[in-house]
Design a protein around this motif. Structure first.
Motif, mmCIF file in Angstrom:
data_model
loop_
_atom_site.group_PDB
_atom_site.id
_atom_site.type_symbol
_atom_site.label_atom_id
_atom_site.label_comp_id
_atom_site.label_asym_id
_atom_site.label_seq_id
_atom_site.Cartn_x
_atom_site.Cartn_y
_atom_site.Cartn_z
ATOM 1 N N LEU A 51 0.829 -1.278 0.012
ATOM 2 C CA LEU A 51 -0.045 0.051 0.058
ATOM 3 C C LEU A 51 0.849 1.193 0.090
ATOM 4 O O LEU A 51 0.561 2.167 -0.683
ATOM 5 N N LEU A 52 1.967 1.288 1.103
ATOM 6 C CA LEU A 52 2.707 2.534 0.934
ATOM 7 C C LEU A 52 3.536 2.583 -0.274
ATOM 8 O O LEU A 52 3.738 3.894 -0.772
ATOM 9 N N PHE A 53 4.081 1.560 -0.865
ATOM 10 C CA PHE A 53 4.877 1.712 -2.020
ATOM 11 C C PHE A 53 3.970 2.444 -3.143
ATOM 12 O O PHE A 53 4.562 3.275 -3.877
ATOM 13 N N LEU A 54 2.827 1.914 -3.509
ATOM 14 C CA LEU A 54 1.847 2.571 -4.559
ATOM 15 C C LEU A 54 1.476 3.824 -4.308
ATOM 16 O O LEU A 54 1.535 4.490 -4.857
ATOM 17 N N ALA A 55 1.201 4.075 -2.991
ATOM 18 C CA ALA A 55 0.987 5.467 -2.683
ATOM 19 C C ALA A 55 2.042 6.487 -2.783
ATOM 20 O O ALA A 55 1.636 7.778 -2.976
ATOM 21 N N LEU A 56 3.361 6.060 -2.561
ATOM 22 C CA LEU A 56 4.320 7.039 -2.892
ATOM 23 C C LEU A 56 4.606 7.369 -4.210
ATOM 24 O O LEU A 56 5.518 8.144 -4.698
ATOM 25 N N HIS A 57 3.842 6.373 -5.209
ATOM 26 C CA HIS A 57 4.373 6.683 -6.688
ATOM 27 C C HIS A 57 2.699 6.741 -7.347
ATOM 28 O O HIS A 57 2.408 5.831 -8.163
ATOM 29 N N PRO A 58 1.986 7.772 -6.834
ATOM 30 C CA PRO A 58 0.587 7.980 -7.425
ATOM 31 C C PRO A 58 0.606 7.838 -8.988
ATOM 32 O O PRO A 58 1.333 8.610 -9.707
ATOM 33 N N SER A 59 -0.258 7.149 -9.754
ATOM 34 C CA SER A 59 -0.625 7.151 -10.885
ATOM 35 C C SER A 59 0.409 6.545 -11.790
ATOM 36 O O SER A 59 0.558 6.292 -13.058
ATOM 37 N N GLN A 60 1.373 5.815 -11.136
ATOM 38 C CA GLN A 60 2.512 5.114 -11.941
ATOM 39 C C GLN A 60 2.131 3.752 -11.882
ATOM 40 O O GLN A 60 1.993 3.030 -10.779
ATOM 41 N N ALA A 61 2.160 3.086 -12.974
ATOM 42 C CA ALA A 61 1.811 1.605 -12.938
ATOM 43 C C ALA A 61 3.114 0.706 -12.731
ATOM 44 O O ALA A 61 4.203 1.136 -13.410
ATOM 45 N N PHE A 62 2.917 -0.280 -12.144
ATOM 46 C CA PHE A 62 3.975 -1.323 -11.677
ATOM 47 C C PHE A 62 3.547 -2.550 -12.068
ATOM 48 O O PHE A 62 2.232 -3.075 -11.857
ATOM 49 N N ALA A 63 4.343 -3.347 -12.703
ATOM 50 C CA ALA A 63 4.163 -5.000 -12.762
ATOM 51 C C ALA A 63 4.147 -5.650 -11.610
ATOM 52 O O ALA A 63 4.727 -5.319 -10.490
ATOM 53 N N ARG A 64 3.566 -6.785 -11.446
ATOM 54 C CA ARG A 64 3.507 -7.384 -10.298
ATOM 55 C C ARG A 64 4.827 -7.938 -9.756
ATOM 56 O O ARG A 64 5.548 -7.918 -8.566
ATOM 57 N N GLU A 65 5.941 -8.191 -10.898
ATOM 58 C CA GLU A 65 6.934 -8.598 -10.391
ATOM 59 C C GLU A 65 7.888 -7.464 -9.913
ATOM 60 O O GLU A 65 8.617 -7.680 -8.881
ATOM 61 N N ASP A 66 7.751 -6.309 -10.482
ATOM 62 C CA ASP A 66 8.236 -5.112 -9.864
ATOM 63 C C ASP A 66 8.143 -4.665 -8.506
ATOM 64 O O ASP A 66 8.892 -4.247 -7.496
ATOM 65 N N ILE A 67 6.563 -4.869 -7.999
ATOM 66 C CA ILE A 67 6.341 -4.655 -6.803
ATOM 67 C C ILE A 67 6.742 -5.851 -5.664
ATOM 68 O O ILE A 67 7.537 -5.663 -4.751
ATOM 69 N N TYR A 68 6.838 -6.971 -6.367
ATOM 70 C CA TYR A 68 7.280 -8.036 -5.545
ATOM 71 C C TYR A 68 8.815 -7.979 -5.181
ATOM 72 O O TYR A 68 9.351 -8.083 -4.113
ATOM 73 N N GLU A 69 9.618 -7.424 -6.412
ATOM 74 C CA GLU A 69 11.062 -7.181 -6.051
ATOM 75 C C GLU A 69 11.306 -6.295 -5.163
ATOM 76 O O GLU A 69 12.220 -6.123 -4.162
ATOM 77 N N ARG A 70 10.444 -4.917 -5.184
ATOM 78 C CA ARG A 70 10.787 -3.830 -4.320
ATOM 79 C C ARG A 70 10.231 -4.065 -2.764
ATOM 80 O O ARG A 70 10.742 -3.484 -1.920
ATOM 81 N N VAL A 71 9.026 -4.930 -2.836
ATOM 82 C CA VAL A 71 8.611 -5.105 -1.287
ATOM 83 C C VAL A 71 9.283 -6.256 -0.709
ATOM 84 O O VAL A 71 9.584 -6.095 0.576
ATOM 85 N N TRP A 72 9.455 -7.272 -1.317
ATOM 86 C CA TRP A 72 9.944 -8.592 -0.870
ATOM 87 C C TRP A 72 11.719 -8.648 -0.666
ATOM 88 O O TRP A 72 12.236 -9.390 0.109
ATOM 89 N N GLY A 73 12.079 -7.709 -1.936
ATOM 90 C CA GLY A 73 13.630 -7.834 -1.836
ATOM 91 C C GLY A 73 13.973 -8.879 -2.944
ATOM 92 O O GLY A 73 13.435 -9.643 -3.672
ATOM 93 N N LEU A 74 15.321 -8.329 -3.605
ATOM 94 C CA LEU A 74 15.948 -9.185 -4.522
ATOM 95 C C LEU A 74 16.297 -10.632 -4.471
ATOM 96 O O LEU A 74 16.247 -11.117 -5.318
ATOM 97 N N GLU A 75 16.292 -10.925 -3.048
ATOM 98 C CA GLU A 75 16.819 -12.346 -2.858
ATOM 99 C C GLU A 75 15.535 -13.029 -2.331
ATOM 100 O O GLU A 75 15.604 -14.241 -2.236
ATOM 101 N N ALA A 76 14.213 -12.656 -2.679
ATOM 102 C CA ALA A 76 13.157 -13.400 -2.224
ATOM 103 C C ALA A 76 12.926 -14.774 -3.179
ATOM 104 O O ALA A 76 13.240 -14.597 -4.419
ATOM 105 N N ASP A 77 12.545 -15.710 -2.741
ATOM 106 C CA ASP A 77 12.377 -17.061 -3.396
ATOM 107 C C ASP A 77 11.126 -17.213 -3.671
ATOM 108 O O ASP A 77 10.753 -18.282 -4.533
ATOM 109 N N GLY A 78 9.997 -16.395 -3.576
ATOM 110 C CA GLY A 78 8.686 -16.700 -3.753
ATOM 111 C C GLY A 78 8.228 -16.312 -5.065
ATOM 112 O O GLY A 78 8.841 -16.228 -5.901
ATOM 113 N N ASP A 79 6.909 -16.317 -5.383
ATOM 114 C CA ASP A 79 5.970 -15.949 -6.529
ATOM 115 C C ASP A 79 5.509 -14.784 -6.545
ATOM 116 O O ASP A 79 4.701 -14.329 -5.485
#
Length: 226
Positions: free
Chosen positions: A161-189
């Protein structure tokens, strides 16, 4: 409004490479091919500056000192010079980071994002609330309120929620959101982002049915639309 990145490097191919990568992320990119040209672009108030060390005329260290007289934005050095002395000199000149060429796109974009996130955090130290109509986000207290009602969110839900709110009107792919919230080393989906967004929407909709701050951008991902 998209953040602005100023790229400074006399190698035009490298500037083009970095510019394309950043524009794909939604940044506005300014390009300069000398220190002197970079100084003429400072009135555009870039949010972060990326500069090479080895340039004809004014080198990167001299330019960094000159920029620091006018701006406090993050400065990231990119250079083929890899010695400890070079890195220390860049930091002492006023730089915030030092990335050795050649570098990977993921690391480059992540470092840009990290510096911009830190800058937003510093700017928000005295204004902890993001307000969108009846919706208020307490970034420091990590609370979401709709009107007088607090909406309980998990840590990951709040981070999205906070990540998207800090970038209003900017579209992000699920992969980008996952990478930026979970981190580069995350092993999930990255599909877990969809499930978290559904839960965020359901919790907010349970308090105010017509309120849906996270919009779906078909074929892309999600964006903040409040």
């Amino acid at each position: 409004m998209a953040e602005t990145v100023l790229l400074v490097d006399d190698e035009r191919d490298i500037v083009s490479f970095m510019r394309d990568a950043l524009e794909d992320e939604g940044y506005e990119v300014l390009c300069a091919y000398s220190g002197e040209q970079a100084l003429t672009l400072l009135p555009r108030k870039p949010d972060v500056v990326v500069l090479d060390v080895m340039m004809p005329g004014m080198d990167g260290y001299e330019l960094c000192v000159a920029i620091r007289e006018e701006a406090s934005c993050p400065i990231l050095f990119v250079s083929a010079r890899r010695s400890e002395e070079d890195r220390v000199r860049g930091l002492l000149a006023g730089g915030d980071d030092y990335l050795v060429k050649p570098f990977g796109l993921r690391e480059f974009k992540t470092r840009i994002y990290a510096h911009l996130r830190r800058q937003k955090r510093d700017r928000g130290a005295n204004d902890r609330f993001l307000r969108f109509g009846s919706l208020a986000i307490d970034a420091r207290g990590r609370e979401l309120r709709v009107g007088d009602m607090e909406i309980p969110l998990t840590a990951r839900e709040f981070d999205i929620l906070l990540f998207l709110a800090l970038h209003p009107s900017q579209a992000f792919a699920r992969e980008d959101i996952y990478e930026r919230v979970w981190g580069l080393e995350a092993d999930g989906d990255s599909a877990t982002v969809t499930e978290h967004v559904k839960k965020i929407r359901a919790k907010i909709g349970g308090v105010e049915a017509e309120l849906n701050p996270i919009g779906t951008v078909w074929g892309v991902g999600y964006k903040w639309q409040a």
